[in-house]
Design a protein around this motif. Structure first.
Motif, PDB file in Angstrom:
ATOM      1  N   SER A  46      39.387  24.784  15.404  1.00  0.00           N
ATOM      2  CA  SER A  46      40.194  25.851  15.999  1.00  0.00           C
ATOM      3  C   SER A  46      41.379  25.196  16.687  1.00  0.00           C
ATOM      4  N   TYR A 130      38.990  28.422   7.172  1.00  0.00           N
ATOM      5  CA  TYR A 130      39.461  28.408   8.553  1.00  0.00           C
ATOM      6  C   TYR A 130      39.825  29.794   9.086  1.00  0.00           C
ATOM      7  N   THR A 131      40.145  29.830  10.368  1.00  0.00           N
ATOM      8  CA  THR A 131      40.606  31.051  11.013  1.00  0.00           C
ATOM      9  C   THR A 131      42.081  31.277  10.682  1.00  0.00           C
ATOM     10  N   ALA A 132      42.542  32.493  10.931  1.00  0.00           N
ATOM     11  CA  ALA A 132      43.902  32.873  10.532  1.00  0.00           C
ATOM     12  C   ALA A 132      44.959  32.016  11.214  1.00  0.00           C
ATOM     13  N   GLN A 135      45.053  28.544   9.641  1.00  0.00           N
ATOM     14  CA  GLN A 135      45.664  28.656   8.309  1.00  0.00           C
ATOM     15  C   GLN A 135      47.185  28.825   8.416  1.00  0.00           C
ATOM     16  N   HIS A 154      41.425  32.789   3.506  1.00  0.00           N
ATOM     17  CA  HIS A 154      40.689  32.040   4.522  1.00  0.00           C
ATOM     18  C   HIS A 154      39.496  32.882   4.940  1.00  0.00           C
ATOM     19  N   ASP A 156      37.814  32.773   8.011  1.00  0.00           N
ATOM     20  CA  ASP A 156      37.687  33.042   9.444  1.00  0.00           C
ATOM     21  C   ASP A 156      36.425  32.431  10.060  1.00  0.00           C
ATOM     22  N   SER A 158      34.880  29.121  12.185  1.00  0.00           N
ATOM     23  CA  SER A 158      35.313  28.005  13.036  1.00  0.00           C
ATOM     24  C   SER A 158      34.227  26.951  13.228  1.00  0.00           C
TER      25      SER A 158
END
Length: 243
Positions: A46, A130-132, A135, A154, A156, A158
């Motif tokens: 993150s 990954y999270t937005a 990305q 992606h 989302d 973590s």
């Protein structure tokens, strides 16, 4: 093919379970090649301060020194953090590894970016867990380097350990979606804890677009740094035919 064994030293996130078996299989395919691993603590991906601090050079250098004890021929950081932290972080890391150990170093992202340059990739599709916000940082860094992300997916997630639980069938569906939507020059599975490297031949056969998986790019970069011809690796995608 060399008679002596090339020893690849691989820096591995502690919670990763995908890259070691995949990297070992890639090394075996290269012939006269073995892979050896050293871990440092990474559990979360993150933009939080604690997550970013996991990639402090001191921890990575300590793991690299343990690989140096095995007298490996090259050290590769099989991780993608430079994608959101900035590509220069990997350049600096490689300099410090070589200064500390006397061993050549490369990374998943430096090798990926070199491959993209050699393949003249200007339109990229990205699949990651990954999270937005992570990305978006990756896409921003590629835009600044002159590469447009024409499609992305992606998941989302973590928790790093959870990335390896994503089914290859789901990844293949996502890869197909971004290729059909974005018409890219290449597609990247952007994470070294995904079971995706083995999908390259099917992706390239079905859609005609090279899959640049980041576990595979690490091995490609390490082989080149060790003076080996990556084309010895067969059955893992077109990227290994790039000199």
């Amino acid at each position: 093919m060399p008679a002596t064994t090339t020893c690849l030293g691989v820096l591995t996130p502690s919670s990763n379970t995908a890259l070691e078996p995949l990297t070992s299989a890639l090394a075996q395919s290269a012939g006269h090649c073995s892979a050896h691993f050293s871990r440092f603590k990474v559990t979360e991906i993150s933009l939080a301060e604690g997550a970013l601090n996991q990639f402090d050079d001191s921890k990575i250098l300590a793991a690299a020194e343990l690989l140096a004890d095995a007298k490996v021929d090259v050290i590769g950081w099989s991780g993608t953090a430079a994608g959101w932290r900035g590509f220069d972080t990997d350049l600096k890391l490689c300099e410090r590894i070589q200064e500390r150990t006397g061993i050549k170093a490369t990374t998943a992202i430096l090798a990926l970016n070199e491959l993209m340059q050699k393949l003249a990739v200007k339109k990229l599709a990205i699949v990651s867990p990954y999270t937005a916000d992570v990305q978006q940082c990756i896409m921003n860094n590629y835009r600044a380097a002159g590469v447009d992300t024409t499609a992305e997916r992606h998941l989302d997630i973590s928790v790093n350990h959870s990335f390896a639980l994503v089914r290859p069938e789901q990844l293949l569906d996502l890869i197909g979606e971004v290729i059909e939507e974005g018409k890219p020059d290449a597609v990247v599975t952007y994470c070294t804890n995904l079971h995706a490297a083995q999908l390259a031949v099917e992706v390239e056969s079905r859609w005609g677009v090279p899959l640049l998986d980041t576990v595979s790019t690490t091995v490609w970069g390490m082989l080149r740094a060790a003076g080996r011809d990556p084309s010895a690796v067969q059955g893992w995608g077109r990227l290994f035919n790039v000199a």
